[in-house]
Write an enzyme that holds these catalytic residues in place. Structure first.
Site, PDB file in Angstrom:
ATOM      1  N   PHE A 199       0.869  -1.196   0.000  1.00 48.35           N
ATOM      2  CA  PHE A 199       0.000   0.000   0.000  1.00 48.35           C
ATOM      3  C   PHE A 199       0.893   1.229   0.000  1.00 48.35           C
ATOM      4  O   PHE A 199       1.641   1.464   0.950  1.00 48.35           O
ATOM      5  CB  PHE A 199      -0.957   0.059   1.196  1.00 48.35           C
ATOM      6  CG  PHE A 199      -1.845   1.269   1.103  1.00 48.35           C
ATOM      7  CD1 PHE A 199      -3.005   1.245   0.337  1.00 48.35           C
ATOM      8  CD2 PHE A 199      -1.486   2.470   1.710  1.00 48.35           C
ATOM      9  CE1 PHE A 199      -3.799   2.377   0.198  1.00 48.35           C
ATOM     10  CE2 PHE A 199      -2.279   3.617   1.567  1.00 48.35           C
ATOM     11  CZ  PHE A 199      -3.435   3.556   0.812  1.00 48.35           C
TER      12      PHE A 199
ATOM     13  N   ASP B 204       9.315   3.025   2.091  1.00 41.05           N
ATOM     14  CA  ASP B 204       8.105   3.790   2.411  1.00 41.05           C
ATOM     15  C   ASP B 204       7.835   3.622   3.902  1.00 41.05           C
ATOM     16  O   ASP B 204       7.294   2.606   4.348  1.00 41.05           O
ATOM     17  CB  ASP B 204       6.926   3.294   1.572  1.00 41.05           C
ATOM     18  CG  ASP B 204       5.647   4.082   1.854  1.00 41.05           C
ATOM     19  OD1 ASP B 204       5.601   4.793   2.880  1.00 41.05           O
ATOM     20  OD2 ASP B 204       4.687   3.971   1.065  1.00 41.05           O
TER      21      ASP B 204
ATOM     22  N   LYS C 169       2.174  11.058   7.183  1.00 41.87           N
ATOM     23  CA  LYS C 169       1.324  10.799   8.341  1.00 41.87           C
ATOM     24  C   LYS C 169       1.789  11.552   9.594  1.00 41.87           C
ATOM     25  O   LYS C 169       1.516  12.727   9.718  1.00 41.87           O
ATOM     26  CB  LYS C 169       1.196   9.293   8.557  1.00 41.87           C
ATOM     27  CG  LYS C 169       0.397   8.631   7.408  1.00 41.87           C
ATOM     28  CD  LYS C 169      -0.289   7.344   7.790  1.00 41.87           C
ATOM     29  CE  LYS C 169      -1.326   6.946   6.743  1.00 41.87           C
ATOM     30  NZ  LYS C 169      -0.842   6.058   5.702  1.00 41.87           N
TER      31      LYS C 169
END
Ligand SMILES: *Cc1c(COP(=O)(O)O)cnc(C)c1O
Length: 407
Positions: free
Chosen positions: A148, A233, A262
């Site tokens: 993802f 990531d 985030k």
């Protein structure tokens, strides 16, 4: 949480009001949050819930951490946006401190996680052409199945989730997908056209899948030997969640490029960044990439305050210590509603016995008991509380999980 929530409509009415006006790209739990502080949120009716999702790790420091709120307030009173047409007095300090925190040279500031991933892909391709000498438009990037990395057309081009992809083609070429946690497959996929290997050090959305010990070090060795970049990531795994600043530190690995997002925005504003060596990020020249909001003074002020919190090491330490409490609690539930779990730091994917209900149903039952979590796939729920959660709160949440699974 003092003043009452200011809204004239109740939760059910607000949920119904969304249906005709809001695109249906999410299926939220039926809770309408009106205020929050630390690890706790409160709904429109004043019911309190322990937030065990923390905005998919965007709220690592809890809701409205005083130092972050203060930094935002101070900046709001002075300067909020300049665009990168001009310098602003907050950006240099943010970049210096973020580079130092992550042990690298340069920072490319963006806003959302998907933008950081897109930027990382562009930088890797540019590096392949300018430095490695890959023929024009031939660069490939090797990624892992069940990844993802976000929702843009290029990113869903290399997703293996049909729901995320189906109906959004044509797709961006140049990606090769190999199984996660499989160094032999990676070895076979990387060739002279490969710009980068792009992976999550822990696959969050896939259910907090932790690779075998040695995988990340193996990716580092392989990419170095084959002459391509290692892009990690860390948008969900990074910034304290796993007990280290970066999840790759568990194997003492230093990637060429790290993607952050985030929690970098402190739960206040979207802040993301590509961080990496001068050799790699130095390939960008004026006009080749950009973002109107990337590196804006408000984002830089909040991001700097986030880096300051992480510089203390307190949050990484809490994640490691409380992670042991979480693992122990979950281990006690195996065979009693839990069929298995994976955990690192304050982050766990818990596979619930499908006979007890889907992950969604378990999440709804936990919600009714005052605990907010979210399912990932099937009967897996993800636990990722703010790193400010206390041992008592964590024990309470585990007790509630036990009650929901065994009653
Ligand atoms: C959330 C996430 C993204 C995308 O971030 P957005 O801010 O939602 O665009 C990318 N990669 C990982 C690993 C993520 O968890």
């Amino acid at each position: 949480m003092t003043a009452p929530a200011r809204t004239d409509r109740g939760s059910e009415e607000l949920i119904r009001a969304e249906e005709p006006v809001l695109a249906h790209n999410y299926h939220p739990l039926p809770v309408v949050v009106a205020r929050a502080e630390g690890a706790w949120v409160e709904d429109v009716e004043g019911r309190r819930y322990l937030d065990m999702l923390a905005g998919y790790s965007a709220l690592n420091f809890g809701h409205r951490h005083p130092a972050l709120i203060e930094a935002a307030h101070r900046q709001l009173d002075r300067l909020t946006l300049t665009s990168r047409a001009f310098h602003n007095d907050r950006l240099a300090g943010f970049a210096e401190r973020l580079a130092a925190l992550t042990g690298t040279d340069m920072v490319l500031p963006m806003n959302t996680g998907a933008e950081a991933v897109e930027s990382g892909i562009k930088v890797a391709r540019k590096w392949a052409y300018d430095v490695k000498g890959v023929p024009a438009d031939r660069a490939t990037i090797v990624v892992a199945a069940d990844n993802f990395h976000g929702r843009t057309t290029t990113i869903v081009s290399f997703s293996t989730d049909e729901t995320a992809r189906c109906g959004f083609g044509p797709f961006t070429p140049g990606f090769r997908i190999v199984p996660y946690n499989d160094l032999a497959a990676l070895e076979a996929a990387v060739d002279e056209t490969t710009a980068a290997v792009l992976i999550e050090p822990i696959q969050g959305e896939a259910g907090v899948l932790i690779p075998d010990d040695g995988y990340l070090a193996g990716v580092r060795e392989l990419t170095r030997r084959k002459g391509c970049l290692f892009v990690a990531d860390e948008i969900q795994s990074g910034l304290g969640r796993t007990g280290h600043t970066l999840a790759v530190e568990h194997e003492s690995v230093v990637p060429d490029v790290v993607l952050l997002g985030k929690a970098l925005g402190g739960g206040i504003v979207p802040v993301s960044a590509v961080v990496g060596s001068r050799e790699v990020l130095g390939v960008l020249h004026p006009g080749e990439h950009g973002s109107t909001f990337g590196g804006n003074p408000l984002a830089a002020a909040v991001g700097t305050a986030v880096v300051e919190l992480l510089e203390t090491g307190e949050f990484q330490r809490r994640a490691a210590e409380l992670g042991a409490v979480l693992r122990e609690g979950l281990a006690g539930l195996v065979g009693r509603g839990v069929v298995g779990f994976r955990a690192r730091g304050l982050w766990a994917g818990v596979d619930v016995d499908p006979a007890l209900g889907s992950g969604r149903e378990i999440s709804e039952r936990l919600m009714r008991e005052g605990i907010l979590v979210k399912d990932t796939h099937g009967s897996t729920i993800r636990l990722a509380p703010p790193l400010t959660v206390t041992a008592e709160e964590l024990a309470g949440a585990l007790g509630t999980l036990e009650k929901v699974l065994t009653s």
